[in-house]
Design a protein around this motif. Structure first.
Motif, PDB file in Angstrom:
ATOM      1  N   LYS A 214       0.836  -1.210   0.000  1.00  0.00           N
ATOM      2  CA  LYS A 214       0.000   0.000   0.000  1.00  0.00           C
ATOM      3  C   LYS A 214       0.870   1.258   0.000  1.00  0.00           C
TER       4      LYS A 214
ATOM      5  N   LEU B 191     -12.558   9.146   3.987  1.00  0.00           N
ATOM      6  CA  LEU B 191     -13.397   9.692   2.912  1.00  0.00           C
ATOM      7  C   LEU B 191     -14.833   9.254   3.116  1.00  0.00           C
TER       8      LEU B 191
ATOM      9  N   LEU C 242      -9.141   4.415  -3.125  1.00  0.00           N
ATOM     10  CA  LEU C 242      -8.795   4.006  -1.755  1.00  0.00           C
ATOM     11  C   LEU C 242      -7.628   3.041  -1.779  1.00  0.00           C
ATOM     12  N   GLU C 243      -7.632   2.175  -2.779  1.00  0.00           N
ATOM     13  CA  GLU C 243      -6.581   1.154  -2.876  1.00  0.00           C
ATOM     14  C   GLU C 243      -6.632   0.549  -4.265  1.00  0.00           C
TER      15      GLU C 243
ATOM     16  N   LYS D 127      -3.534   1.792   7.541  1.00  0.00           N
ATOM     17  CA  LYS D 127      -3.405   0.585   6.713  1.00  0.00           C
ATOM     18  C   LYS D 127      -2.004  -0.006   6.799  1.00  0.00           C
TER      19      LYS D 127
ATOM     20  N   GLN E 153      -4.566   7.379   5.604  1.00  0.00           N
ATOM     21  CA  GLN E 153      -5.339   8.218   4.670  1.00  0.00           C
ATOM     22  C   GLN E 153      -6.399   8.980   5.451  1.00  0.00           C
ATOM     23  N   GLU E 154      -6.739  10.152   4.988  1.00  0.00           N
ATOM     24  CA  GLU E 154      -7.908  10.846   5.547  1.00  0.00           C
ATOM     25  C   GLU E 154      -9.135   9.961   5.328  1.00  0.00           C
TER      26      GLU E 154
ATOM     27  N   VAL F 247      -6.749  -2.961   7.546  1.00  0.00           N
ATOM     28  CA  VAL F 247      -7.232  -1.574   7.474  1.00  0.00           C
ATOM     29  C   VAL F 247      -8.088  -1.287   8.702  1.00  0.00           C
TER      30      VAL F 247
ATOM     31  N   GLU G 226     -19.068   3.735  -2.095  1.00  0.00           N
ATOM     32  CA  GLU G 226     -17.872   3.005  -2.541  1.00  0.00           C
ATOM     33  C   GLU G 226     -18.259   2.064  -3.683  1.00  0.00           C
TER      34      GLU G 226
HETATM   35  P1  AMP Z   1      -8.800  -1.145   1.444  1.00  0.00           P
HETATM   36  O1  AMP Z   1      -8.350  -2.559   1.680  1.00  0.00           O
HETATM   37  O2  AMP Z   1      -7.694  -0.148   1.455  1.00  0.00           O
HETATM   38  O3  AMP Z   1      -9.763  -0.972   0.295  1.00  0.00           O
HETATM   39  O4  AMP Z   1      -9.737  -0.837   2.707  1.00  0.00           O
HETATM   40  C1  AMP Z   1     -10.783  -1.705   3.095  1.00  0.00           C
HETATM   41  C2  AMP Z   1     -12.049  -0.926   3.296  1.00  0.00           C
HETATM   42  O5  AMP Z   1     -11.848   0.125   4.249  1.00  0.00           O
HETATM   43  C3  AMP Z   1     -12.521  -0.211   2.034  1.00  0.00           C
HETATM   44  O6  AMP Z   1     -13.272  -1.078   1.235  1.00  0.00           O
HETATM   45  C4  AMP Z   1     -13.303   0.936   2.603  1.00  0.00           C
HETATM   46  O7  AMP Z   1     -14.633   0.534   2.944  1.00  0.00           O
HETATM   47  C5  AMP Z   1     -12.574   1.283   3.878  1.00  0.00           C
HETATM   48  N1  AMP Z   1     -11.613   2.380   3.617  1.00  0.00           N
HETATM   49  C6  AMP Z   1     -10.330   2.263   3.210  1.00  0.00           C
HETATM   50  N2  AMP Z   1      -9.751   3.468   3.082  1.00  0.00           N
HETATM   51  C7  AMP Z   1     -10.662   4.380   3.427  1.00  0.00           C
HETATM   52  C8  AMP Z   1     -10.658   5.825   3.498  1.00  0.00           C
HETATM   53  N3  AMP Z   1      -9.589   6.545   3.211  1.00  0.00           N
HETATM   54  N4  AMP Z   1     -11.814   6.425   3.867  1.00  0.00           N
HETATM   55  C9  AMP Z   1     -12.916   5.705   4.174  1.00  0.00           C
HETATM   56  N5  AMP Z   1     -12.975   4.361   4.138  1.00  0.00           N
HETATM   57  C10 AMP Z   1     -11.867   3.693   3.773  1.00  0.00           C
END
Ligand code: AMP
Length: 450
Positions: A111, A196, A290-291, A151, A193-194, A161, A200
């Motif tokens: 990440k 958000l 987000l990723e 993360k 990350q801030e 996360v 989604e």
């Molecule tokens: P990721 O594996 O980075 O996609 O994170 C897993 C889940 O966490 C995502 O599907 C989002 O629902 C939540 N998430 C990750 N990053 C953020 C963010 N910056 N703001 C809000 N929700 C987040």
């Protein structure tokens, strides 16, 4: 052609099911596969798909098997073998394989790499920074009032996360990852990350190193309970298309993300051949990544492949050969809905070996397909011949129809015919997209319109 598919989940069952329909295919193996995959047949030859008892992460054994059987193409489903370089290893041994190589798979495996890449190349993402120092991380979260996503850098089975809404929560998350090493070396560095707000969605694009072909939209349901409550899971259900973007908005969103991504890959000599799957938040300020994942989503694959009309073997060949610019992806206009049925206790610990009833009846339903995830054939011959549970997510019950309400009704109709001890599933898959329930793009319920 003879194909080897690697993996054992619902995603891999969907891949095997779709690939087995291709007129190019005469024989298939899946390592290790599951009970549903073992029941598939190759359409052209009528041969059963053979499950081979080798784990998806056991690269030396997979290589030995492939050297022996010489498949014309190997298709990799899960992230782990990609992250440790299965593509590089097979290519070095003269074996044709589909998926990103180790360098390209970093988009998912790190990440920190992904976040810095997005910043270097102007890809819309959350305000963020990367840390290995606790004090610096704590200082940063104070600037965000503690509202952040913390993360781990490396792969952590979707558990790396932590969403925080206060400085106390953020401090705890930082300490857990950097001080207490809850994720081992995967958590030696973290991205913060801030937080958000918004709706989604999952995007997928098939890539060949130069061209990225965007799929329709899909939406996953990550939390275990209805109303997006409870713990995060691998995904409790999905549907496609997700009606929160018009076709032109989807195109524009794809352009904003994929154009700088492709340019960045070219500049950094990353030859990404596979699926890029960005998780995207539709915020009031526009879409933000987000990723990145570097493989098909699960259960998004189940809804995508039941809508895909193109020959998947031809798409994978073009992705390897760098000829995707000459190919159009064809999709049916139907809507697909997949409801995941899970074992009691999932996403925590769960029992295995529960016989699953109702599958034979559901197999007769039109426009319905049950993709197996954590299932196995019964171990002891004294048992009935019913498949048994062997994982957290057990089945992905998928149905498709002209409209979302009909597809949803069909999927739940099938779910209700299936039973095993402790089975649980969400009852609100795709509910947000039903007419009258659609939230606006910032995630709040839409104002009533006349
Ligand atoms: P990721 O594996 O980075 O996609 O994170 C897993 C889940 O966490 C995502 O599907 C989002 O629902 C939540 N998430 C990750 N990053 C953020 C963010 N910056 N703001 C809000 N929700 C987040």
């Amino acid at each position: 052609m003879r194909l080897l598919v690697i993996g054992s989940g619902g995603r891999e069952h969907a891949l095997v099911w779709k690939l087995a329909q291709s007129p190019h295919v005469t024989q298939m193996w899946c390592a290790p596969g599951n009970a549903g995959i073992a029941d598939e047949r190759v359409a052209k030859s009528g041969q059963a798909v053979e499950c081979v008892n080798i784990a998806a992460e056991d690269l030396p054994k997979l290589l030995d098997f492939a050297r022996e059987t010489r498949p014309d193409l190997t298709v990799v489903g899960p992230d782990n073998p990609l992250a440790v370089g299965i593509v590089d290893l097979f290519e070095k041994n003269g074996l044709r394989i589909w998926g990103p190589n180790k360098k390209a798979a970093q988009f998912e495996a790190s990440k920190v790499f992904s976040q810095r890449f997005m910043e270097r190349h102007g890809i819309p993402t959350a305000r963020a920074a990367t840390f290995s120092d606790v004090e610096a991380a704590k200082k940063f979260v104070r600037g965000l009032d503690g509202r952040c996503a913390v993360k781990t850098d490396g792969l952590a089975l979707g558990k790396g996360v932590l969403i925080c809404r206060s400085v106390e929560e953020a401090d705890k998350a930082i300490a857990e990852m950097l001080l207490h090493k809850a994720f081992g070396s995967a958590g030696a560095s973290i991205v913060i990350q801030e937080l958000l707000e918004g709706m989604e969605i999952s995007l997928h694009a098939l890539c060949d190193g130069k061209t990225a072909k965007l799929f329709p939209t899909a939406q996953d349901h990550k939390r275990v309970l209805d109303g997006d409550q409870g713990l995060n899971t691998g995904g409790m259900g999905a549907y496609s298309p997700a009606p929160f973007l018009t076709d032109s908005e989807l195109k524009e969103t794809g352009r904003q993300i994929l154009e700088p991504w492709l340019k960045g890959c070219a500049a950094e000599e990353i030859h990404f051949k596979g699926i890029l799957y960005p998780g995207v938040m539709l915020t009031k300020q526009g879409p933000k990544v987000l990723e990145f994942n570097a493989r098909f989503g699960d259960p998004e694959t189940q809804v995508y492949l039941t809508r895909l009309e193109s020959d998947l073997v031809e798409l994978f060949q073009a992705s390897i050969d760098g000829t995707l610019d000459r190919i159009d992806l064809r999709w049916s206009s139907t809507v697909s809905v997949c409801v995941v049925v899970a074992s009691a206790g999932y996403p925590g610990s769960y029992a295995k070996g529960k016989p699953i009833i109702g599958l034979a009846e559901v197999a007769k339903l039109p426009n319905t397909k049950v993709f197996h995830a954590g299932t196995a054939r019964p171990a002891a011959p004294s048992h009935s011949q019913l498949p048994v549970t062997s994982g957290g997510r057990v089945l992905g019950v998928t149905a498709w129809a002209e409209t979302l309400p009909s597809a949803r009704d069909a999927a739940y109709y099938a779910v209700n015919k299936i039973a095993f001890d402790g089975a649980h599933y969400r009852r609100d898959i795709a509910a947000k997209a039903l007419p009258g329930a659609r939230p606006d793009k910032s995630g709040s319920p839409a104002a009533q319109t006349k």
